[in-house]
Design a protein around this motif. Structure first.
Motif, PDB file in Angstrom:
ATOM      1  N   SER A   6     -41.775  39.979  79.652  1.00 40.90           N
ATOM      2  CA  SER A   6     -42.633  39.083  78.709  1.00 40.90           C
ATOM      3  C   SER A   6     -43.565  39.575  77.848  1.00 40.90           C
ATOM      4  O   SER A   6     -44.719  40.223  78.368  1.00 40.90           O
ATOM      5  CB  SER A   6     -43.009  37.863  79.648  1.00 40.90           C
ATOM      6  N   SER A  75     -44.917  33.280  75.301  1.00 42.44           N
ATOM      7  CA  SER A  75     -43.740  34.298  75.839  1.00 42.44           C
ATOM      8  C   SER A  75     -42.538  33.313  76.140  1.00 42.44           C
ATOM      9  O   SER A  75     -42.926  32.215  76.652  1.00 42.44           O
ATOM     10  CB  SER A  75     -44.074  34.855  77.077  1.00 42.44           C
ATOM     11  N   VAL A  77     -39.318  33.182  78.617  1.00 41.69           N
ATOM     12  CA  VAL A  77     -38.591  33.549  79.492  1.00 41.69           C
ATOM     13  C   VAL A  77     -37.641  32.695  80.187  1.00 41.69           C
ATOM     14  O   VAL A  77     -37.854  31.638  80.502  1.00 41.69           O
ATOM     15  CB  VAL A  77     -39.831  34.003  80.785  1.00 41.69           C
ATOM     16  N   LEU A  83     -38.882  38.376  87.851  1.00 44.61           N
ATOM     17  CA  LEU A  83     -40.223  38.722  87.498  1.00 44.61           C
ATOM     18  C   LEU A  83     -40.781  39.929  88.646  1.00 44.61           C
ATOM     19  O   LEU A  83     -40.243  39.852  89.870  1.00 44.61           O
ATOM     20  CB  LEU A  83     -41.155  37.724  87.474  1.00 44.61           C
ATOM     21  N   GLN A  87     -45.883  40.480  87.055  1.00 43.64           N
ATOM     22  CA  GLN A  87     -45.611  39.408  86.016  1.00 43.64           C
ATOM     23  C   GLN A  87     -45.954  38.203  86.547  1.00 43.64           C
ATOM     24  O   GLN A  87     -46.133  37.223  85.873  1.00 43.64           O
ATOM     25  CB  GLN A  87     -44.041  39.642  85.715  1.00 43.64           C
ATOM     26  N   ALA A  88     -45.292  37.779  87.684  1.00 49.48           N
ATOM     27  CA  ALA A  88     -45.329  36.376  88.442  1.00 49.48           C
ATOM     28  C   ALA A  88     -47.026  36.083  88.423  1.00 49.48           C
ATOM     29  O   ALA A  88     -47.331  35.163  88.340  1.00 49.48           O
ATOM     30  CB  ALA A  88     -44.694  36.385  89.699  1.00 49.48           C
ATOM     31  N   ASP A  90     -49.373  37.177  86.909  1.00 46.79           N
ATOM     32  CA  ASP A  90     -50.052  36.891  85.283  1.00 46.79           C
ATOM     33  C   ASP A  90     -49.706  35.566  84.844  1.00 46.79           C
ATOM     34  O   ASP A  90     -50.243  35.153  84.186  1.00 46.79           O
ATOM     35  CB  ASP A  90     -49.435  38.090  84.531  1.00 46.79           C
ATOM     36  N   MET A  91     -48.421  35.061  85.104  1.00 40.93           N
ATOM     37  CA  MET A  91     -48.085  33.667  84.680  1.00 40.93           C
ATOM     38  C   MET A  91     -48.729  32.632  85.341  1.00 40.93           C
ATOM     39  O   MET A  91     -48.960  31.886  84.767  1.00 40.93           O
ATOM     40  CB  MET A  91     -46.403  33.569  85.115  1.00 40.93           C
ATOM     41  N   ASN A  93     -51.906  33.463  86.401  1.00 44.44           N
ATOM     42  CA  ASN A  93     -53.184  33.794  86.308  1.00 44.44           C
ATOM     43  C   ASN A  93     -53.944  33.915  87.669  1.00 44.44           C
ATOM     44  O   ASN A  93     -55.161  33.662  87.928  1.00 44.44           O
ATOM     45  CB  ASN A  93     -53.935  32.855  85.223  1.00 44.44           C
ATOM     46  N   ALA A 121     -38.378  33.066  87.398  1.00 41.89           N
ATOM     47  CA  ALA A 121     -39.626  32.355  86.802  1.00 41.89           C
ATOM     48  C   ALA A 121     -39.586  30.808  87.141  1.00 41.89           C
ATOM     49  O   ALA A 121     -40.445  30.106  87.189  1.00 41.89           O
ATOM     50  CB  ALA A 121     -39.264  32.710  85.209  1.00 41.89           C
ATOM     51  N   LEU A 125     -42.755  28.624  88.225  1.00 39.44           N
ATOM     52  CA  LEU A 125     -42.965  27.430  87.538  1.00 39.44           C
ATOM     53  C   LEU A 125     -42.986  26.286  88.489  1.00 39.44           C
ATOM     54  O   LEU A 125     -43.651  25.241  88.398  1.00 39.44           O
ATOM     55  CB  LEU A 125     -42.124  27.256  86.347  1.00 39.44           C
ATOM     56  N   LYS A 128     -45.900  26.426  90.481  1.00 38.06           N
ATOM     57  CA  LYS A 128     -47.223  25.896  89.505  1.00 38.06           C
ATOM     58  C   LYS A 128     -47.235  24.391  89.180  1.00 38.06           C
ATOM     59  O   LYS A 128     -48.273  23.788  89.390  1.00 38.06           O
ATOM     60  CB  LYS A 128     -47.241  26.535  87.911  1.00 38.06           C
TER      61      LYS A 128
END
Length: 152
Positions: A6, A75, A77, A83, A87-88, A90-91, A93, A121, A125, A128
């Protein structure tokens, strides 16, 4: 599963106005043509036949323009993209060690490839979304308690 890298795209400030103008035109079109499942786009100077896009693609374009116009990096994705844990993290934060804790606690689905963890991903999500719902419920509860006690 799809592997991905990403790379966020961010517009320079001088191009944000162009993105916002395009966004307004795309939104106006989508609002006035709610019944359309496809959108025909004419490419300036293309000399070719018009480009036909599924409505969902144009809605994604509108969302992308909105973020870029607001100065945020974007990005794209695929939901089945695998990931790395970094990377995960970072998604979301969060730090990588915090993410590993979430994985070990079963909060986010993952698979192991050798000694490495891979997270889709879609799983990130989904976590999240659930976390946002929990946070909203907690904030609503605090507001309710504050109103009951007369603090708010």
């Amino acid at each position: 599963m799809t592997k991905t890298e990403s790379r966020p795209v961010r517009l320079p400030p001088e191009k944000a106005a162009t993105a916002n103008q395009a966004l307004q035109r795309v939104r106006d079109y989508l609002d006035s043509h709610r019944d359309r499942t496809q959108v025909t786009v004419t490419v300036e100077g293309g000399g070719r036949e018009p480009l036909v896009l599924p409505r969902e693609v144009v809605e994604l374009l509108a969302a992308t323009l909105a973020h870029l116009g607001a100065g945020r990096a974007v990005s794209i994705v695929p939901s089945d993209a695998e990931l790395t844990t970094q990377q995960a993290a970072d998604m979301l934060n969060v730090s990588r060690p915090f993410l590993i804790g979430l994985l070990k606690a079963g909060e986010i689905e993952y698979r192991t490839v050798g000694t490495h963890r891979r997270v889709t991903a879609a799983s990130v999500l989904d976590y999240k979304r659930r976390d946002d719902q929990r946070r909203r419920a907690a904030a609503d509860e605090l507001t309710h308690l504050g109103q009951e006690t007369g603090l708010i």
